[in-house]
Design a protein around this motif. Sequence first.
Motif, PDB file in Angstrom:
ATOM      1  N   MET A   1       0.804  -1.200   0.000  1.00  0.00           N
ATOM      2  CA  MET A   1       0.000   0.000   0.000  1.00  0.00           C
ATOM      3  C   MET A   1       0.853   1.274   0.000  1.00  0.00           C
ATOM      4  SD  MET A   1      -3.041   0.826  -0.234  1.00  0.00           S
ATOM      5  CE  MET A   1      -4.263   2.004   0.136  1.00  0.00           C
ATOM      6  N   PRO A   2       1.945   1.349   0.781  1.00  0.00           N
ATOM      7  CA  PRO A   2       2.742   2.577   0.742  1.00  0.00           C
ATOM      8  C   PRO A   2       3.340   2.848  -0.640  1.00  0.00           C
ATOM      9  CG  PRO A   2       3.329   1.314   2.679  1.00  0.00           C
ATOM     10  CD  PRO A   2       2.418   0.463   1.844  1.00  0.00           C
ATOM     11  N   ILE A   3       3.599   1.807  -1.424  1.00  0.00           N
ATOM     12  CA  ILE A   3       4.170   2.032  -2.753  1.00  0.00           C
ATOM     13  C   ILE A   3       3.179   2.774  -3.644  1.00  0.00           C
ATOM     14  CG2 ILE A   3       3.504  -0.155  -3.799  1.00  0.00           C
ATOM     15  CD1 ILE A   3       6.884   1.363  -4.316  1.00  0.00           C
ATOM     16  N   LEU A   4       1.892   2.513  -3.473  1.00  0.00           N
ATOM     17  CA  LEU A   4       0.885   3.229  -4.250  1.00  0.00           C
ATOM     18  C   LEU A   4       0.828   4.703  -3.845  1.00  0.00           C
ATOM     19  CD1 LEU A   4      -2.014   0.626  -4.374  1.00  0.00           C
ATOM     20  CD2 LEU A   4      -0.449   1.266  -6.205  1.00  0.00           C
ATOM     21  N   ILE A   5       0.996   4.965  -2.564  1.00  0.00           N
ATOM     22  CA  ILE A   5       1.003   6.351  -2.092  1.00  0.00           C
ATOM     23  C   ILE A   5       2.208   7.081  -2.653  1.00  0.00           C
ATOM     24  CG2 ILE A   5       1.191   7.806  -0.037  1.00  0.00           C
ATOM     25  CD1 ILE A   5      -0.461   5.647   1.421  1.00  0.00           C
ATOM     26  N   TYR A   6       3.363   6.428  -2.659  1.00  0.00           N
ATOM     27  CA  TYR A   6       4.564   7.063  -3.208  1.00  0.00           C
ATOM     28  C   TYR A   6       4.417   7.312  -4.703  1.00  0.00           C
ATOM     29  CZ  TYR A   6       6.798   5.989   1.219  1.00  0.00           C
ATOM     30  OH  TYR A   6       7.106   5.915   2.540  1.00  0.00           O
ATOM     31  N   LEU A   7       3.824   6.379  -5.422  1.00  0.00           N
ATOM     32  CA  LEU A   7       3.591   6.584  -6.848  1.00  0.00           C
ATOM     33  C   LEU A   7       2.598   7.719  -7.084  1.00  0.00           C
ATOM     34  CD1 LEU A   7       3.489   2.926  -8.194  1.00  0.00           C
ATOM     35  CD2 LEU A   7       5.268   4.635  -8.555  1.00  0.00           C
ATOM     36  N   PHE A   8       1.573   7.794  -6.249  1.00  0.00           N
ATOM     37  CA  PHE A   8       0.605   8.886  -6.343  1.00  0.00           C
ATOM     38  C   PHE A   8       1.294  10.233  -6.094  1.00  0.00           C
ATOM     39  CE2 PHE A   8      -2.406  11.691  -4.114  1.00  0.00           C
ATOM     40  CZ  PHE A   8      -3.287  11.917  -5.150  1.00  0.00           C
ATOM     41  N   LEU A   9       2.165  10.276  -5.095  1.00  0.00           N
ATOM     42  CA  LEU A   9       2.897  11.513  -4.823  1.00  0.00           C
ATOM     43  C   LEU A   9       3.798  11.890  -5.987  1.00  0.00           C
ATOM     44  CD1 LEU A   9       3.997  11.362  -1.079  1.00  0.00           C
ATOM     45  CD2 LEU A   9       2.599  13.083  -2.188  1.00  0.00           C
ATOM     46  N   LEU A  10       4.458  10.901  -6.578  1.00  0.00           N
ATOM     47  CA  LEU A  10       5.328  11.166  -7.712  1.00  0.00           C
ATOM     48  C   LEU A  10       4.536  11.720  -8.889  1.00  0.00           C
ATOM     49  CD1 LEU A  10       8.277  10.900  -8.666  1.00  0.00           C
ATOM     50  CD2 LEU A  10       7.661   8.673  -9.572  1.00  0.00           C
ATOM     51  N   VAL A  11       3.365  11.163  -9.142  1.00  0.00           N
ATOM     52  CA  VAL A  11       2.517  11.667 -10.219  1.00  0.00           C
ATOM     53  C   VAL A  11       2.037  13.082  -9.905  1.00  0.00           C
ATOM     54  CG1 VAL A  11       0.278  11.332 -11.362  1.00  0.00           C
ATOM     55  CG2 VAL A  11       1.831   9.415 -11.061  1.00  0.00           C
ATOM     56  N   CYS A  12       1.680  13.340  -8.649  1.00  0.00           N
ATOM     57  CA  CYS A  12       1.263  14.698  -8.264  1.00  0.00           C
ATOM     58  C   CYS A  12       2.415  15.683  -8.414  1.00  0.00           C
ATOM     59  CB  CYS A  12       0.741  14.714  -6.829  1.00  0.00           C
ATOM     60  SG  CYS A  12      -0.934  14.132  -6.683  1.00  0.00           S
ATOM     61  N   TYR A  13       3.614  15.270  -8.014  1.00  0.00           N
ATOM     62  CA  TYR A  13       4.782  16.143  -8.191  1.00  0.00           C
ATOM     63  C   TYR A  13       4.970  16.473  -9.659  1.00  0.00           C
ATOM     64  CZ  TYR A  13       6.329  14.909  -3.439  1.00  0.00           C
ATOM     65  OH  TYR A  13       6.423  14.727  -2.097  1.00  0.00           O
ATOM     66  N   TRP A  14       4.920  15.439 -10.502  1.00  0.00           N
ATOM     67  CA  TRP A  14       5.168  15.637 -11.916  1.00  0.00           C
ATOM     68  C   TRP A  14       4.095  16.521 -12.544  1.00  0.00           C
ATOM     69  CZ3 TRP A  14       3.100  14.576 -16.730  1.00  0.00           C
ATOM     70  CH2 TRP A  14       3.974  14.743 -17.784  1.00  0.00           C
ATOM     71  N   LEU A  15       2.832  16.246 -12.223  1.00  0.00           N
ATOM     72  CA  LEU A  15       1.751  17.025 -12.823  1.00  0.00           C
ATOM     73  C   LEU A  15       1.738  18.477 -12.340  1.00  0.00           C
ATOM     74  CD1 LEU A  15      -1.233  14.512 -12.920  1.00  0.00           C
ATOM     75  CD2 LEU A  15       0.014  15.487 -14.846  1.00  0.00           C
ATOM     76  N   SER A  16       2.025  18.703 -11.070  1.00  0.00           N
ATOM     77  CA  SER A  16       2.024  20.088 -10.596  1.00  0.00           C
ATOM     78  C   SER A  16       3.210  20.858 -11.172  1.00  0.00           C
ATOM     79  CB  SER A  16       2.011  20.141  -9.071  1.00  0.00           C
ATOM     80  OG  SER A  16       3.132  19.499  -8.535  1.00  0.00           O
ATOM     81  N   GLY A  17       4.364  20.237 -11.268  1.00  0.00           N
ATOM     82  CA  GLY A  17       5.502  20.899 -11.901  1.00  0.00           C
ATOM     83  C   GLY A  17       5.259  21.150 -13.377  1.00  0.00           C
ATOM     84  N   PHE A  18       4.644  20.175 -14.058  1.00  0.00           N
ATOM     85  CA  PHE A  18       4.312  20.339 -15.473  1.00  0.00           C
ATOM     86  C   PHE A  18       3.294  21.463 -15.649  1.00  0.00           C
ATOM     87  CE2 PHE A  18       1.896  19.276 -19.291  1.00  0.00           C
ATOM     88  CZ  PHE A  18       2.930  19.185 -20.202  1.00  0.00           C
ATOM     89  N   GLY A  19       2.371  21.575 -14.702  1.00  0.00           N
ATOM     90  CA  GLY A  19       1.387  22.655 -14.765  1.00  0.00           C
ATOM     91  C   GLY A  19       2.028  24.020 -14.656  1.00  0.00           C
ATOM     92  N   ILE A  20       3.029  24.146 -13.782  1.00  0.00           N
ATOM     93  CA  ILE A  20       3.724  25.430 -13.656  1.00  0.00           C
ATOM     94  C   ILE A  20       4.487  25.750 -14.933  1.00  0.00           C
ATOM     95  CG2 ILE A  20       5.601  26.616 -12.454  1.00  0.00           C
ATOM     96  CD1 ILE A  20       4.667  25.270  -9.908  1.00  0.00           C
ATOM     97  N   LEU A  21       5.172  24.756 -15.493  1.00  0.00           N
ATOM     98  CA  LEU A  21       5.937  24.995 -16.714  1.00  0.00           C
ATOM     99  C   LEU A  21       5.026  25.365 -17.889  1.00  0.00           C
ATOM    100  CD1 LEU A  21       8.726  22.281 -16.609  1.00  0.00           C
ATOM    101  CD2 LEU A  21       8.909  24.708 -16.130  1.00  0.00           C
ATOM    102  N   THR A  22       3.884  24.704 -18.016  1.00  0.00           N
ATOM    103  CA  THR A  22       2.983  25.042 -19.111  1.00  0.00           C
ATOM    104  C   THR A  22       2.253  26.353 -18.856  1.00  0.00           C
ATOM    105  OG1 THR A  22       1.250  23.657 -18.158  1.00  0.00           O
ATOM    106  CG2 THR A  22       2.630  22.682 -19.881  1.00  0.00           C
ATOM    107  N   LEU A  23       2.043  26.695 -17.597  1.00  0.00           N
ATOM    108  CA  LEU A  23       1.403  27.964 -17.270  1.00  0.00           C
ATOM    109  C   LEU A  23       2.267  29.140 -17.722  1.00  0.00           C
ATOM    110  CD1 LEU A  23      -1.169  28.934 -15.813  1.00  0.00           C
ATOM    111  CD2 LEU A  23       0.188  29.086 -13.742  1.00  0.00           C
ATOM    112  N   PHE A  24       3.576  29.002 -17.551  1.00  0.00           N
ATOM    113  CA  PHE A  24       4.503  30.059 -17.967  1.00  0.00           C
ATOM    114  C   PHE A  24       5.078  29.820 -19.371  1.00  0.00           C
ATOM    115  CE2 PHE A  24       4.729  30.429 -13.298  1.00  0.00           C
ATOM    116  CZ  PHE A  24       4.318  31.743 -13.204  1.00  0.00           C
TER     117      PHE A  24
END
Length: 150
Positions: free
Chosen positions: A1-24
């Motif tokens: 179960m913790p591996i799914l949480i870590y993968l979810f966090l990694l996806v959130c990190y990637w998507l939020s960073g990608f959102g900032i880059l595409t926003l600018f």
Amino acid sequence: MPILIYLFLLVCYWLSGFGILTLFRIRLKPAYMVTLTLLLGVAVASIVPFLLQLLYIVITGPTVFGALVAVTLLLNIPSFLRMRGSGISVFTQPFGPVRFRVRPYEVPYWLIIGFMIFVSVWRCYYLPPPRATCSPALKLSPNMRSASSR
């Protein structure tokens, strides 16, 4: 179960960073794009609990995860709007074709770094800490230890 949480966090990190880059509208080489995306995502995820505390919202696991998902979705609104017309290629188009080639002189470097990472993970997670560093109570004199246990 913790591996799914870590993968979810990694996806959130990637998507939020990608959102900032595409926003600018920042376009970089794929290697720079991936690393900057993850670094910006970690920065956003570290600001989220700070903002929760400023708004007097109790910091628990669900509130932090919920706020992180909300911030990730808000940062990716322009990407989602562009996704209507071009589909999922919105997320893959900035990276382009990836050419990853390992040269022979890089192999010893990667082996040494991999070995050091393996030893670090083994030492941190599989071996118990030394007994002297486990508890500050062990450094007390015998008289104080018996008094504190009463």
